[in-house]
Design a protein around this motif. Structure first.
Motif, PDB file in Angstrom:
ATOM      1  N   ALA A 149     -16.406  15.525 -33.527  1.00 13.34           N
ATOM      2  CA  ALA A 149     -14.649  15.691 -34.071  1.00 13.34           C
ATOM      3  C   ALA A 149     -14.251  15.798 -34.965  1.00 13.34           C
ATOM      4  O   ALA A 149     -13.751  16.091 -35.197  1.00 13.34           O
ATOM      5  CB  ALA A 149     -14.128  13.501 -33.782  1.00 13.34           C
ATOM      6  N   GLN A 197     -12.630  13.528 -26.820  1.00 18.53           N
ATOM      7  CA  GLN A 197     -11.457  15.071 -26.456  1.00 18.53           C
ATOM      8  C   GLN A 197     -12.558  15.652 -26.882  1.00 18.53           C
ATOM      9  O   GLN A 197     -13.252  17.092 -26.998  1.00 18.53           O
ATOM     10  CB  GLN A 197     -10.516  15.575 -27.563  1.00 18.53           C
ATOM     11  CG  GLN A 197      -9.047  14.293 -27.072  1.00 18.53           C
ATOM     12  CD  GLN A 197      -8.042  14.229 -27.273  1.00 18.53           C
ATOM     13  OE1 GLN A 197      -8.451  14.525 -28.817  1.00 18.53           O
ATOM     14  NE2 GLN A 197      -6.723  14.235 -26.567  1.00 18.53           N
ATOM     15  N   ASP A 231     -12.953  18.958 -37.057  1.00 16.04           N
ATOM     16  CA  ASP A 231     -11.581  18.897 -37.557  1.00 16.04           C
ATOM     17  C   ASP A 231     -11.203  19.569 -38.546  1.00 16.04           C
ATOM     18  O   ASP A 231     -11.930  19.620 -39.689  1.00 16.04           O
ATOM     19  CB  ASP A 231     -11.393  17.702 -37.942  1.00 16.04           C
ATOM     20  CG  ASP A 231     -10.380  17.147 -38.844  1.00 16.04           C
ATOM     21  OD1 ASP A 231      -9.399  17.966 -39.338  1.00 16.04           O
ATOM     22  OD2 ASP A 231     -10.289  15.574 -39.712  1.00 16.04           O
ATOM     23  N   ALA A 284     -10.458  10.889 -30.518  1.00 20.72           N
ATOM     24  CA  ALA A 284     -11.341  12.283 -30.985  1.00 20.72           C
ATOM     25  C   ALA A 284     -12.301  12.246 -30.782  1.00 20.72           C
ATOM     26  O   ALA A 284     -12.742  13.326 -30.120  1.00 20.72           O
ATOM     27  CB  ALA A 284     -11.257  12.168 -32.491  1.00 20.72           C
ATOM     28  N   VAL A 294     -13.694   7.776 -36.480  1.00 17.17           N
ATOM     29  CA  VAL A 294     -13.241   8.413 -35.893  1.00 17.17           C
ATOM     30  C   VAL A 294     -13.011   7.694 -34.740  1.00 17.17           C
ATOM     31  O   VAL A 294     -12.660   6.931 -33.905  1.00 17.17           O
ATOM     32  CB  VAL A 294     -13.354   9.912 -35.257  1.00 17.17           C
ATOM     33  CG1 VAL A 294     -14.289  10.490 -36.294  1.00 17.17           C
ATOM     34  CG2 VAL A 294     -14.649   9.795 -34.355  1.00 17.17           C
TER      35      VAL A 294
END
Length: 305
Positions: free
Chosen positions: A268, A246, A272, A243, A239
């Motif tokens: 992350a 965040q 997803d 990502a 990743v």
């Protein structure tokens, strides 16, 4: 009596909705020193202490060093931790809070580690941050706790740095008869030494670490970690730093728990929805990280790609 604690296993409603699966979190960020490292490091320190070690030496600018320092203070054994020059002031401050002697040396963990090895005397024990069977045996206890709680996942999501957690979790899955449970091993781009090793068929040394997830920053993954990918279903995922960062912010909002970018990598993937769509019961290892601050994560986000 162990130095690590049994950590909570909770359902994450926000992650379950994001992933379209039942997501449970193993909250090892709540270990006394802030990360899962205490499982393996504590086990190793207790074994060496039982054998008469009078002093612990380690090399880590982060969570492994903190775990050694905590274990040493708890057992009444002095600790020296050699850290590279890149180590943050916060990490050094946390090590000193645990009464460790901090030695700063070299531009990378490898250089710090070389000095640390020269400091080990006849009555001392060297505690490696990730590449030691004692560590893997300790980290395996994480899976034992999940099994004892009666939750068998379809997949385990975890972050990979040097490969100690992966090696321990695979050992734990196998000793609980969960050979069919795949591990989704997540790294950040620029620190993906397991991914590189799996592609090459042997461990390779990255030219450098180009990721803010510095505690995922092992330029070469442990041989045992690569061996685990051959002995167990392990799927490599990479990743971006953005990502991972965040995910740290989102996880703080969702669960009021601040973790560092190395842990954010696994989160992350869990946030997803596409990645976990084929699973119905997922375990995410929230490995933690004591050196992160919200200000640092936000500053990194402004620079991240």
């Amino acid at each position: 009596m162990t130095l690590h604690i049994h950590t909570p296993l909770i359902e994450s409603r926000p992650l379950s909705l994001a992933a379209g699966a039942t997501v449970r979190l193993k909250l090892d960020a709540l270990q006394p020193c802030g990360s899962f490292k205490l499982r393996g490091v504590g086990h190793a320190c207790e074994i060496h202490h039982g054998r008469g070690a009078r002093h612990f030496v380690s090399s880590s600018g982060g969570n492994a060093g903190l775990a050694v320092a905590y274990a040493g203070r708890t057992l009444g054994v002095p600790v020296t931790v050699v850290v590279p020059e890149t180590t943050t002031e916060r990490a050094k401050q946390l090590l000193r809070l645990e009464d460790a002697k901090v030695v700063v040396h070299g531009s990378s963990w490898q250089e710090a580690n070389e000095l640390a090895l020269t400091l080990v005397g006849a009555e001392d024990a060297f505690i490696h941050p990730f590449d030691d069977p004692l560590l893997w045996a300790g980290h395996a206890s994480l899976v034992d706790e999940v099994a004892a709680a009666g939750f068998k996942p379809d997949a385990v999501v975890l972050s990979v740095g040097g490969g100690g957690l992966l090696s321990g979790v695979v050992q734990g899955l196998q000793r609980n008869g969960w050979d069919d449970v795949p591990v989704l091993a997540v790294e950040t781009r620029g620190a993906a030494s397991l991914h590189a090793a799996m592609q090459a068929g042997h461990t390779v040394e990255l030219p450098g670490i180009a990721s803010v997830a510095s505690s995922l920053g092992a330029k070469r993954v442990a041989e045992q970690a690569l061996a685990c990918t051959r002995a167990h279903p392990v799927h490599s995922h990479v990743v971006s730093d953005r990502a991972a960062l965040q995910a740290c912010e989102r996880f703080l909002l969702d669960h009021r728990l601040l973790v560092e970018p190395a842990c954010g990598a696994a989160l992350a993937l869990a946030y997803d929805e596409q990645t976990l769509a084929s699973y119905s019961r997922v375990l995410v290892v929230v490995c933690g990280g004591a050196t992160a601050t919200l200000e640092q994560i936000q500053a990194w986000l402004k620079q991240a790609h």
